[in-house]
Enzyme design. Sequence first.
Site: not given
Ligand code: IVH
Length: 540
Positions: A114, A116, A410, A434
């Site tokens: 997915e 991030k 100025c 100015c």
């Molecule tokens: S799963 C057990 N999925 O990235 C932790 N996190 O670096 C489960 N984040 O704290 C997190 N997109 O704030 C997950 N598709 C995604 C995400 C995601 C962004 C953030 C989240 C997490 C941090 C970790």
Amino acid sequence: MTSEREHLRHRELVEEIRRHEHAYYILHRPVISDSEFDRLERELRDLESRHPEWITPDSPSQRVGGSVSEGFQTVRHAVPLMSLDNTYSDEEVAAFIARAEKQLPGETLEWTVEPKIDGLSISLRFEHGVFVQGATRGDGTTGDDVTANLRTIRSLPLKLKESPPLLELRGEIYLPLAGFRRINSERESAGEEPFSNPRNAAAGSLKQLDPRITAKRPLALVAYGLGAVEGVEVPSEQSALLQWLVELGLPVPEPVTVARNTEEVLRAITELDRIRRDFGYETDGAVVKLNRLPLRERLGSTAKAPRWAMAYKYAAEQAQTQLKGITVQVGRTGKLTPVAELEPVFLAGSTVARATLHNEEEIRRKDIRIGDRVVIEKAGEVIPAVVRSVPECRTGSELEFSLPRSCPECGTPVTRETTSEGEGIDWRCPNLDCPAQIRGRIGHWCSRGAMDIDGAGDVLVNQIVQKGLVRDVADLYRLQVPEVQNLERMGEKSARNLIEAIEGSKSRDLWRLVFGLGILHVGAGAAKALARAFPDLDSM
Ligand code: IVH
């Protein structure tokens, strides 16, 4: 209307507005115009002002409003929010998958990949389908109760399409790039420090003690996981869970790929990197998760992060170039900003020749010297910034920089003040006469967002100020065709058009005038609020 029919209408409106919010903010496929939507909201507010007893916490009217709080309450998370182990390397992804396969012998494993999303982790609590509480991650065990601020986020449904007794969701609050750009240009127009990237802007917006400020920041949500759950059977795979969240009316990360081995996982990570620039929001990596939820428990977690998921971080796009010089810009509020003049270099789709250095402290902290080889990065993939110098490349001829103690425009001695956010020092030219400030003020007054005077761009404004034709905005309205037509790139016709455009600006809305005056901290939003609260300029 009888009270009974009104009550019926109230319920209809709630449902209808909810449907349109979903169509607009989650599906991005609006079915009615913005003004029709506003009309529905107005009708709802109107009904509820006559019948406050009908207001429920999940009514769309409950998004905006709330009152300023003195501080956030602390919330203990029923299930702690963990973070993820990070990597930048393909080998570590391979090792992570191999470890999981070894710990789960005989199982055929699948992985989801997915995006991030670069925002802030959030935990959302729904009771019987109604949003009741939301909290930041905090230290993972306890966070801040930011419910009132979260309610203002339109992509967060206040009521789900199913009503399980308890459903805690985990997700991310972020600021789309378009909203980030808009907020920053408003802040700059109001003489305030812009946010350095969308993540900081999202954090600053979510942690506002006044939810009415948060309401003006177009934050968004994605949900990607579960916390505590009671009284409902949840899907047993991540891919199905995301599908279920969509059916409940929630936005989820997209696209999600299901991969069966290391090779497929790495391919999905590379593909995501290729397409993520078109997303309209920032992503800083890919999250790889074991698809089958029951198997996750068998892998368990370390103190900090689960063993069933990992974050692959994409390296920010950087380039190296020569810092040829540092110039100092004087803004319309007199603020001095150091600007890096660079040997032009191609970075993430465009040629960069200038970058902001923010302020003097930042230059000192990063030990950046004129003549240095520097690393630049597109912070927030929008504004180029100097990240660091490369001291190994120094020849000894590099020069340290300090801001001039007098205004480069100025010559007036500059004054120090703490920035509006209180985290640094700004130097300002205190001379209201100015030329740089005059140019800035006139330019701001004429700009599209303020009085919207056609033909009065930077080139013209610079000339009329330099020639002494205009010193303040009132002078604009005394300009005559003959004095304008002799300016560079002007003629009689364009001079006439300009004078007409200036005349035409006299009928602009009051808020444009208030905003155009360029009062410190009065951006377009504050100007609109003032114009709503006062009938005319004299009563303000
Ligand atoms: S799963 C057990 N999925 O990235 C932790 N996190 O670096 C489960 N984040 O704290 C997190 N997109 O704030 C997950 N598709 C995604 C995400 C995601 C962004 C953030 C989240 C997490 C941090 C970790």
